[in-house]
Design an enzyme around this catalytic site. Structure first.
Site, PDB file in Angstrom:
ATOM      1  N   CYS A   3       4.855  -5.561  16.060  1.00  0.00           N
ATOM      2  CA  CYS A   3       4.349  -4.748  16.668  1.00  0.00           C
ATOM      3  C   CYS A   3       3.072  -5.031  17.085  1.00  0.00           C
ATOM      4  O   CYS A   3       2.299  -5.165  15.905  1.00  0.00           O
ATOM      5  CB  CYS A   3       4.659  -3.086  16.533  1.00  0.00           C
ATOM      6  N   CYS A  24      -0.060  -2.665  15.176  1.00  0.00           N
ATOM      7  CA  CYS A  24       0.037  -2.249  13.959  1.00  0.00           C
ATOM      8  C   CYS A  24      -0.426  -3.468  13.113  1.00  0.00           C
ATOM      9  O   CYS A  24      -0.200  -4.615  13.106  1.00  0.00           O
ATOM     10  CB  CYS A  24       1.722  -2.221  13.589  1.00  0.00           C
ATOM     11  N   CYS A  80       5.845  -6.859   7.384  1.00  0.00           N
ATOM     12  CA  CYS A  80       6.900  -6.582   8.225  1.00  0.00           C
ATOM     13  C   CYS A  80       7.140  -7.462   9.121  1.00  0.00           C
ATOM     14  O   CYS A  80       6.119  -8.153   9.987  1.00  0.00           O
ATOM     15  CB  CYS A  80       6.378  -5.359   8.985  1.00  0.00           C
ATOM     16  N   GLU A 123       0.711  -1.189   0.066  1.00  0.00           N
ATOM     17  CA  GLU A 123      -0.028   0.001  -0.058  1.00  0.00           C
ATOM     18  C   GLU A 123       0.783   1.242   0.051  1.00  0.00           C
ATOM     19  O   GLU A 123       2.005   1.298   0.557  1.00  0.00           O
ATOM     20  CB  GLU A 123      -0.844  -0.003   1.228  1.00  0.00           C
ATOM     21  N   CYS A 156       3.140   8.734   1.504  1.00  0.00           N
ATOM     22  CA  CYS A 156       3.764   7.815   2.698  1.00  0.00           C
ATOM     23  C   CYS A 156       3.813   6.473   1.662  1.00  0.00           C
ATOM     24  O   CYS A 156       2.865   5.879   1.330  1.00  0.00           O
ATOM     25  CB  CYS A 156       2.380   7.734   3.676  1.00  0.00           C
ATOM     26  N   CYS A 207      -1.901   5.697  10.162  1.00  0.00           N
ATOM     27  CA  CYS A 207      -0.659   5.338  10.593  1.00  0.00           C
ATOM     28  C   CYS A 207      -1.219   3.572  10.959  1.00  0.00           C
ATOM     29  O   CYS A 207      -1.833   3.579  12.014  1.00  0.00           O
ATOM     30  CB  CYS A 207      -0.139   5.976  11.683  1.00  0.00           C
TER      31      CYS A 207
HETATM   32  N1  SAH Z   1       8.166   0.502  10.455  1.00  0.00           N
HETATM   33  C1  SAH Z   1       8.331   1.899  11.042  1.00  0.00           C
HETATM   34  C2  SAH Z   1       7.483   2.837   9.970  1.00  0.00           C
HETATM   35  C3  SAH Z   1       6.240   2.484   9.742  1.00  0.00           C
HETATM   36  S1  SAH Z   1       4.923   2.688  10.904  1.00  0.00           S
HETATM   37  C4  SAH Z   1       8.275   2.238  12.289  1.00  0.00           C
HETATM   38  O1  SAH Z   1       7.672   1.436  13.060  1.00  0.00           O
HETATM   39  O2  SAH Z   1       8.449   3.363  12.623  1.00  0.00           O
HETATM   40  C5  SAH Z   1       4.680   4.533  11.041  1.00  0.00           C
HETATM   41  C6  SAH Z   1       4.228   4.851  12.545  1.00  0.00           C
HETATM   42  O3  SAH Z   1       2.869   4.514  12.769  1.00  0.00           O
HETATM   43  C7  SAH Z   1       5.130   4.194  13.477  1.00  0.00           C
HETATM   44  O4  SAH Z   1       5.463   5.141  14.559  1.00  0.00           O
HETATM   45  C8  SAH Z   1       4.248   3.198  14.244  1.00  0.00           C
HETATM   46  O5  SAH Z   1       4.353   2.817  15.556  1.00  0.00           O
HETATM   47  C9  SAH Z   1       2.927   3.812  14.190  1.00  0.00           C
HETATM   48  N2  SAH Z   1       1.665   2.931  14.236  1.00  0.00           N
HETATM   49  C10 SAH Z   1       1.708   1.665  13.987  1.00  0.00           C
HETATM   50  N3  SAH Z   1       0.580   1.209  14.366  1.00  0.00           N
HETATM   51  C11 SAH Z   1      -0.271   2.262  14.706  1.00  0.00           C
HETATM   52  C12 SAH Z   1      -1.646   2.264  15.145  1.00  0.00           C
HETATM   53  N4  SAH Z   1      -2.465   1.314  15.082  1.00  0.00           N
HETATM   54  N5  SAH Z   1      -2.140   3.608  15.391  1.00  0.00           N
HETATM   55  C13 SAH Z   1      -1.106   4.474  15.336  1.00  0.00           C
HETATM   56  N6  SAH Z   1      -0.135   4.726  15.010  1.00  0.00           N
HETATM   57  C14 SAH Z   1       0.478   3.407  14.706  1.00  0.00           C
HETATM   58 FE1  SF4 Z   2       6.548  -3.076  11.191  1.00  0.00          FE
HETATM   59 FE2  SF4 Z   2       4.236  -1.693  12.116  1.00  0.00          FE
HETATM   60 FE3  SF4 Z   2       6.131  -2.243  13.865  1.00  0.00          FE
HETATM   61 FE4  SF4 Z   2       6.456  -0.419  12.006  1.00  0.00          FE
HETATM   62  S1  SF4 Z   2       4.669  -0.314  13.534  1.00  0.00           S
HETATM   63  S2  SF4 Z   2       8.023  -1.804  12.797  1.00  0.00           S
HETATM   64  S3  SF4 Z   2       5.452  -1.399  10.189  1.00  0.00           S
HETATM   65  S4  SF4 Z   2       5.071  -3.837  12.794  1.00  0.00           S
END
Ligand code: SAH
Ligand code: SF4
Length: 347
Positions: A115, A118, A111, A90, A104, A333
């Protein structure tokens, strides 16, 4: 078929020479691609007809196909691309009231970092993207905007995937965003989950690109539960790498913090965060949690958000709330995932 987006100027010159054309034609083709947003050789009207025909027969612009596209009420566009091997990624475009147009983009299909909050983490890892695939996402938004007389002004590597897990291709892509698409380094931001050795390495690259680090918790116990990567690079080690980065580059780091109701939005957590960040030139970007199917947390209430920011401010740490965009189409995000791929897999 040759992909024009994937060819450097030197590649293109060599190919055009083989076809019996002058080297300056390469510059013309690239100006059409990147300055005017042409997507077919037909549009390149100042090229000799023979060259246009050759290009039409043997090249294409880009290697990915649009699978689906959704437009949010706030104007955010989310697009799902199908890559040559069927993988789906995406890519999001956020237009603003001003001239700002931010893309973006993704660096991996899925990934591996897991996390829990996410959607991309919840789907798991499929593969790294090549630099070409990373750049093409931005190149296509850029071309479409150029055709409307607008310009892609900012790029954030905050889509699917962990950019520093795919470090080499990400670095090549960053350089090409600047050289090919003309995006200024200061208008590009890379966001990392916190791979400490890569943050140190990045400090030595001599790029003026912005760095954002996803923190989300101020104790190892809390961060372990949200982000498995913390077991490998705990907060102390991560913050050490950030201090080194700030010292070497003279740049301020952005820390990202998804505010999860009742879990990481209390004043004691904010106090501890202020201690963790003390003396580090930084800024905290607060993102009220966006909903994802695989996690039961919700966004913090506005008064909790305000109190969290107050605590940081008392310690001299600037905090801002990230405006939520594209939530109605799951383009916010942490909401990006290849739904289509999942659906087709489910019997
Ligand atoms: N992998 C990288 C970049 C992609 S995510 C990273 O983790 O930094 C971009 C941002 O969105 C990151 O700060 C991530 O922690 C945040 N994010 C992920 N899931 C989210 C959610 N459900 N709500 C708000 N922010 C989220
Ligand atoms: Fe991967 Fe999502 Fe964690 Fe970013 S926030 S490192 S995209 S699992």
């Amino acid at each position: 078929m040759l992909d024009l987006y994937a060819m450097t100027e030197a590649d293109l010159k060599a190919r055009l020479a083989e076809w019996g054309h002058k080297p300056f034609r390469a510059g013309q083709v690239r100006a059409w691609l990147y300055d005017r947003g042409a997507t077919t050789p037909d549009e390149m009207t100042d090229l000799p007809k023979a060259l246009r025909e050759r290009l039409a027969a043997e090249t294409r612009v880009g290697s990915m196909d649009v699978d689906t596209e959704q437009v949010s009420r706030d104007g955010t566009i989310k697009r799902l691309y199908k890559l040559h091997d069927g993988q789906l990624v995406e890519s999001v475009l956020m237009p603003y009231q001003t001239l700002r147009r931010t893309a973006c983009i993704s660096t991996q299909a899925g990934c591996a970092m897991g996390c829990v909050f996410c959607a991309t983490g919840q789907m798991g890892f499929a593969r790294h993207l090549t630099a070409d695939e990373i750049v093409e996402q931005a190149a296509r938004w850029s071309a479409e905007l150029r055709q409307k007389g607008e310009r892609l002004s900012n790029v954030v590597l905050m889509g699917m995937g962990e950019p520093f897990h795919n470090y080499d291709q990400t670095l090549i892509a960053l350089r090409r965003l600047m050289s090919d698409l003309g995006i200024g380094a200061r208008h590009i931001t890379v966001s990392t989950v916190g791979l400490a050795p890569r943050i140190r390495q990045f400090a030595d690259e001599g790029l003026q690109v912005g760095l954002a680090v996803s923190l989300h918790a101020s104790s190892d116990e809390a961060r372990d539960a949200l982000m498995p990567v913390n077991k490998r690079y705990p907060i102390d080690e991560l913050i050490d790498a950030c201090r080194e980065y700030a010292q070497k580059t003279g740049r301020r780091i952005t820390f990202e913090w998804a505010l999860i109701r009742g879990r990481n939005d209390d004043e004691a957590t904010a106090e501890r965060l202020a201690r963790v960040l003390s003396g580090l030139p930084c800024h905290v970007n607060l993102i009220p949690l966006n909903p994802t199917g695989g996690y039961d947390g919700g966004p913090s209430d506005p008064d909790r958000v305000a109190r969290f920011i107050d605590v940081l401010a008392r310690h001299g740490i600037p905090g801002t709330i990230r405006v939520r965009r594209g939530i109605d189409i799951d383009a916010g995000c942490g909401q990006l995932k290849s739904t289509v791929q999942k659906k087709t897999r489910t019997p």
